[in-house]
Design an enzyme around this catalytic site. Structure first.
Site, PDB file in Angstrom:
ATOM      1  N   HIS A  97       0.865  -1.182   0.000  1.00  0.00           N
ATOM      2  CA  HIS A  97       0.000   0.000   0.000  1.00  0.00           C
ATOM      3  C   HIS A  97       0.898   1.226   0.000  1.00  0.00           C
ATOM      4  CE1 HIS A  97      -3.821   2.151   0.743  1.00  0.00           C
ATOM      5  NE2 HIS A  97      -3.013   3.051   1.264  1.00  0.00           N
ATOM      6  N   CYS A  98       0.704   2.085  -0.999  1.00  0.00           N
ATOM      7  CA  CYS A  98       1.575   3.247  -1.174  1.00  0.00           C
ATOM      8  C   CYS A  98       0.831   4.520  -0.785  1.00  0.00           C
ATOM      9  CB  CYS A  98       2.042   3.339  -2.620  1.00  0.00           C
ATOM     10  SG  CYS A  98       3.125   4.754  -2.944  1.00  0.00           S
ATOM     11  N   VAL A  99       1.346   5.231   0.216  1.00  0.00           N
ATOM     12  CA  VAL A  99       0.692   6.467   0.654  1.00  0.00           C
ATOM     13  C   VAL A  99       0.828   7.566  -0.384  1.00  0.00           C
ATOM     14  CG1 VAL A  99       0.963   5.952   3.106  1.00  0.00           C
ATOM     15  CG2 VAL A  99       2.772   7.197   1.909  1.00  0.00           C
ATOM     16  N   ASN A 126      -3.273   4.503  -2.632  1.00  0.00           N
ATOM     17  CA  ASN A 126      -3.902   3.311  -3.188  1.00  0.00           C
ATOM     18  C   ASN A 126      -2.997   2.114  -2.953  1.00  0.00           C
ATOM     19  OD1 ASN A 126      -5.748   1.742  -4.536  1.00  0.00           O
ATOM     20  ND2 ASN A 126      -5.415   2.663  -6.553  1.00  0.00           N
TER      21      ASN A 126
END
Length: 310
Positions: free
Chosen positions: A156-158, A162
Site C-alpha cells: 500500500h503506497c501512501v 492506493n
C-alpha cells in the site's frame, strides 16, 4: 500490552487527499523554478542559451505529462479485488481444490460454517483471509488500510493513496520511472545554479526565487536518489515475477514456480505489445490475456508446480 501498528491504518486513510496535494505542490514548485524562474526567460537570451532552454523545456514538459498521466492512472485504477462470493475451483473427480489456488494454511480463523455453507469439506490447502472471512485467490493478500484483499498485492503506497496490485502495478512502475527521469532532469538543469550559491558572491534573482531554486534542487536530488534504488528493486521483482510481499515470504525457498523467464515475467506486467510498454495503458489483446482476468490462475513452471505457493 503489545503495540498494534494496524491501529494507525485509519490515519493512513486520512492522508489520502493530503498526499495528493503534497505531490502536486512539489510539482508546482518545480514547474515554477524550471519554467518561470530559469529556463523560460532564458529562451529570449539568444544563441546557445536559447537552444539549451528550449531543449530542457521540451524534455521537462514531455516527461511531466507522462509522470502526471502515470500518477493519476495509478491513483484512480482499482488494484484488483476479490469478486464477491469467489471460491476456489474444485476438481470434480478428487474433490480437491485446484493446486493453483491453494496451499497449506493453518490457523486462518475461517468461520467453521463456511465449508458447510459451500457444501464441501474443509480443504487444508485452500487459502482463506482471517479479516474477510472468505477464500482468496493465489498471490492475494489482505490490505489493512484498504480493508479488503488485493489481487497480487505488492504494497500500500501512501504517495498514490492506493494499493499497488495486479491491475495498477504497471502504472505504478511507470510513475516511478518518469518521476526518476523528471527529478534527474531537474537536478541536472539546476546544478549550476545550485553551485553558484557557494561560488558566486552576487546572485541573480529575487530572494524568493533563490530560495525556491535551492529547495527544488535539494528535493529533486533526494527523490532521484531514493527512487533510483526503489526502481532497481522493482525491476528485479518484475523480472523474477514476484512482489514485495512474496519476496519477503519466499526467502526460505529461492525456487519460485511463477518464474517463467525474464521476458515472459516482464510481459505479464507490461503486456506483449511494445507500443504500450511506456504508457499507462494496455492494448485490448493484452487486457483479454491478463492472468487476473482468467480465473486468477497465473502460469507456473511445470517443473516447480509441486512447490508450496503463497
Amino acid at each position: 500490552m503489545a503495540w498494534n501498528v494496524f491501529k494507525f491504518c485509519t490515519a493512513l486513510r486520512a492522508l489520502g487527499s493530503i498526499m495528493i496535494v503534497l505531490v502536486l505542490g512539489i510539482i508546482g514548485v518545480t514547474y515554477y523554478v524550471i519554467v518561470v524562474a530559469n529556463y523560460g526567460p532564458a529562451l529570449f537570451h539568444g544563441g546557445l542559451d536559447s537552444f539549451v532552454a528550449l531543449l530542457v523545456l521540451v524534455l521537462f514538459h514531455s516527461l511531466l505529462v507522462m509522470l502526471l498521466w502515470s500518477y493519476f492512472t495509478t491513483v484512480l485504477t482499482d488494484p484488483g479485488g476479490v469478486p464477491p462470493n469467489w471460491r476456489p475451483s474444485i476438481d470434480e473427480e478428487s474433490g480437491d481444490a485446484d493446486p493453483l489456488v491453494g496451499l497449506a494454511h493453518e490457523g486462518t480463523g475461517l468461520d467453521l460454517n463456511l465449508s458447510a455453507m459451500l457444501g464441501e469439506p474443509a480443504n487444508p490447502r485452500t487459502r482463506a483471509c482471517q479479516k474477510c472471512n472468505w477464500f482468496k485467490p493465489p498471490r492475494c493478500h489482505h490490505c489493512s488500510v484498504c480493508g479488503r484483499c488485493i489481487l497480487k498485492m505488492d504494497h500500500h503506497c501512501v504517495w498514490v493513496v492506493n494499493c499497488v496490485g495486479a491491475l495498477n502495478y504497471k502504472y505504478f512502475l511507470l510513475f516511478l520511472f518518469y518521476t526518476f527521469l523528471v527529478t534527474t532532469l531537474v537536478t541536472s538543469s539546476l546544478l549550476l545554479q545550485f553551485l553558484s550559491f557557494f561560488t558566486v558572491d552576487e546572485k541573480n534573482g529575487t530572494p524568493e526565487t533563490l530560495v525556491a531554486t535551492f529547495v527544488t534542487f535539494v528535493l529533486n536530488l533526494s527523490f532521484a536518489l531514493s527512487i533510483m534504488g526503489f526502481l532497481i528493486m522493482h525491476i528485479s521483482l518484475v523480472l523474477g515475477n514476484t512482489t514485495t510481499i512474496e519476496a519477503f515470504e519466499k526467502k526460505s525457498n529461492p525456487k519460485w514456480h511463477y518464474d517463467l523467464g525474464r521476458r515472459k515475467n516482464f510481459e505479464q506486467v507490461f503486456g506483449t505489445d511494445k507500443r504500450y510498454w511506456f504508457i499507462p495503458a494496455y492494448s485490448e489483446e493484452d487486457l483479454e490475456c491478463m492472468p487476473v482476468l482468467q480465473g486468477f490462475e497465473y502460469p507456473t513452471r511445470p517443473d516447480l508446480d509441486e512447490l508450496q505457493q503463497f
